[in-house]
Write a protein that holds these residues in place. Structure first.
Motif: not given
Length: 613
Positions: A35-36, A62-65, A70-71, A74-76
């Protein structure tokens, strides 16, 4: 705060990165690893709106949110500050996705290079502790010192909870003593509460009371509060030490610590479970007099206790009072009431309770279905039980192993062994693992339905699998009993003789089964030999043992041997059961001239005569 004399060797034996990397949670074949990596390959603009991120943190359901936020974070560029990442990790922990929180923490440290702080590390530590990996939690503690952070009381309390959760009671006590002795942090009532709660749940309420005394003598900041007293009172009540609990309750009043509804609930439940109804009534009156009103837990405790006593109609009256007090019964209340009706075999009324729940916006759960199915099975209404069982998936409920066990037992006891074996195969096909009770039900069901040979095959299969659930003396007891009932006593004795080679020790039940089997088949000398072996193995014969062998000798006409065994039995203060007593009386009528039978009747203690006449 200065750390005095703290020995870091245990905590700094390896860095968390080294140790975490070796943990199976972070292996490259893990699902979350992909996933990561998937996130890393996405084409996303670096100019992410800060407002969007804040909005995302507030809307994680939920975890998907969480992974999506997080994604984005981490791109910011520049990366958000550590506080925002810490808030995200906290949300993931609240979702009970502990392994995912650990993954994110590792990614923050290894891939993003975020300089985590003590709050972030404590969240990671807590995730490890909640995942039953307190050893990794201690490795995170090593990071605190390497990064110049000082662990606080919350950090140490997290480790204490982790140790208690894994039942590492000695280690938890050692850590607590170290915290006190070396003044590692400023202890507060929460820390003491963590230790007292852990000790109570581990069954060491005496030490918890001792610690309560230490708190009372300490500084004002650590004085015990109502919550601390509740932990101890609840533990004492569950251990049926209600008098000790009432004494602690009285001490609360003397010290000016006000009890709350939780205090009263524990005491009322404890009194009811011991059938001390009048005291429970007085306590509830006192509770209301203090303007502390019973809640659904108070009433549900009363309902459950009354139902277990067989007082189901009285339990219905309590539910009527609940409604008058504007307290709505919940699923626990209805399940207790339904169980009470089932215990009395009043299945129509139990079914009415079950059906009425939907009208009161109370959703039935797995336990509701299991109670009703068990009731139907005991009444041998197996079709009604099976109908409920097949209805569960349509109601969004997935039967668990306990549910299957209930239905398996019912099918076998109704003689539908073919259906039961198909259900046993179904249980395994859907990915559920049979447990100890499953195997007991199947072995017992096969033996009850004259399929002892098939039971032996299953027992052999369990032997080859090994392990606790597959290698238990109770399995052998069931099969030995089945062989004895089908007059295959020689085969039963052969299995009995081979138990030692399998690393199993026969218990009193094993010996009783074999002695009873030998006696029923007229093998009285063999029964006497087994009794001798039993005593040599330091397994004490009980009332069942003596009743079986005395009855066997009486039926076999060996009156002198029966008298000798009866005298041993009488010396041990054991009583004849109803069937042995009836046999003795019938022999007295048939053999009036036999002095031994007459002598045995005369020797019977008055209480034995009372019990059986």
């Amino acid at each position: 705060m200065k750390i005095k004399g703290f020995l870091l060797g245990h905590f700094l034996s390896s860095s968390p990165i080294t140790r975490i990397s070796g943990n199976s949670l972070f292996m490259s074949n893990s699902p979350l690893f992909f996933i990561f990596r998937h996130f890393c390959t996405k084409s996303v603009s670096n100019r992410i709106s800060r407002e969007k991120m804040k909005l995302g943190l507030g809307n994680i359901r939920n975890l998907d949110d969480a992974l999506s936020v997080y994604d984005d974070m981490s791109r910011t560029r520049p990366l958000p500050n550590v506080k925002q990442f810490t808030q995200l990790l906290s949300r993931v922990v609240k979702l009970k996705e502990y392994s995912s929180a650990i993954y994110l923490f590792k990614d923050l440290c290894n891939n993003l290079g975020v300089s985590v702080n003590e709050y972030t590390m404590t969240i990671a530590m807590n995730s490890y502790c909640l995942s039953n990996r307190v050893d990794f939690g201690f490795s995170i503690l090593g990071w605190f010192f390497k990064r110049g952070c000082v662990p606080d009381v919350f950090t140490f309390s997290t480790l204490l909870k982790g140790l208690f959760k894994e039942n590492k009671i000695n280690e938890a006590q050692q850590l607590f003593r170290k915290m006190v002795k070396e003044e590692l942090c400023e202890l507060d009532v929460v820390t003491y509460g963590t230790v007292i709660d852990g000790l109570c749940k581990a069954g060491n309420v005496a030490m918890a009371i001792e610690l309560l005394g230490v708190m009372e003598k300490g500084r004002r900041i650590c004085k015990p509060d109502t919550n601390i007293y509740n932990m101890i009172i609840d533990s004492l009540c569950k251990d049926k030490m209600i008098n000790s609990a009432m004494k602690i309750f009285d001490e609360m009043s003397e010290k000016g610590i006000p009890p709350d509804v939780v205090t009263y609930n524990a005491l009322v439940c404890g009194l009811c479970n011991l059938s001390r109804w009048s005291e429970a009534k007085v306590l509830m009156e006192k509770m209301i007099g203090c303007k502390i009103y019973p809640n659904v837990i108070t009433f549900s405790s009363l309902v459950d206790a009354l139902c277990k006593e067989g007082l189901v109609d009285e339990a219905e009256d309590v539910i009527h009072i609940m409604r008058q007090q504007n307290v709505n019964p919940d699923i626990i209340t209805y399940n207790s009431l339904m169980d009470g009706y089932c215990l009395q075999g009043r299945m129509d009324e139990a079914r009415n309770v079950f059906d009425s729940m939907s009208n009161k916006n109370v959703a039935s759960n797995i336990w509701s279905y299991s109670i009703l199915m068990n009731g139907y099975c005991k009444k041998k209404k197996i079709d009604d039980a099976m109908h409920l069982f097949r209805e569960m998936p349509r109601k969004g409920l997935k039967p668990d192993v306990a549910t299957y066990n209930t239905v398996l037992q019912g099918l076998f006891r109704c003689g539908r062994d073919t259906c039961a074996l198909k259900l046993f195969d179904e249980l395994q096909a859907i990915g559920l693992k049979p447990n100890f009770y499953t195997y007991c039900n199947v072995l017992d069901g096969l033996c009850r339905n004259s399929q002892v040979e098939q039971a032996l095959l299953l027992l052999g299969s369990l032997e080859r699998k090994g392990g606790y659930h597959h290698h238990h003396i109770h399995y052998y007891n069931i099969v030995i009993d089945g062989l004895c009932k089908t007059k295959k006593v020689c085969d039963a004795r052969a299995i009995f003789s081979g138990l030692a080679s399998k690393g199993l020790e026969p218990n009193v039940v094993t010996y009783n089964i074999l002695i009873k089997g030998c006696c029923k088949n007229g093998l009285l000398d063999e029964a006497k030999d087994i009794l001798l072996k039993m005593e040599q193995a330091s397994v004490l014969p009980n009332e069942i043992t003596y009743n079986a062998i005395v009855k066997g000798n009486l039926k076999g006409g060996k009156y002198e041997e029966a008298e000798k065994l009866f005298e041993e039995m009488d010396a041990k203060k054991f009583s004849l059961d109803a069937s042995t007593f009836e046999l003795l009386l019938s022999l007295l009528g048939e053999t009036e001239q036999n002095p031994i039978i007459f002598k045995m009747i005369q020797k019977l203690a008055p209480n034995t005569l009372k019990q059986n006449l």
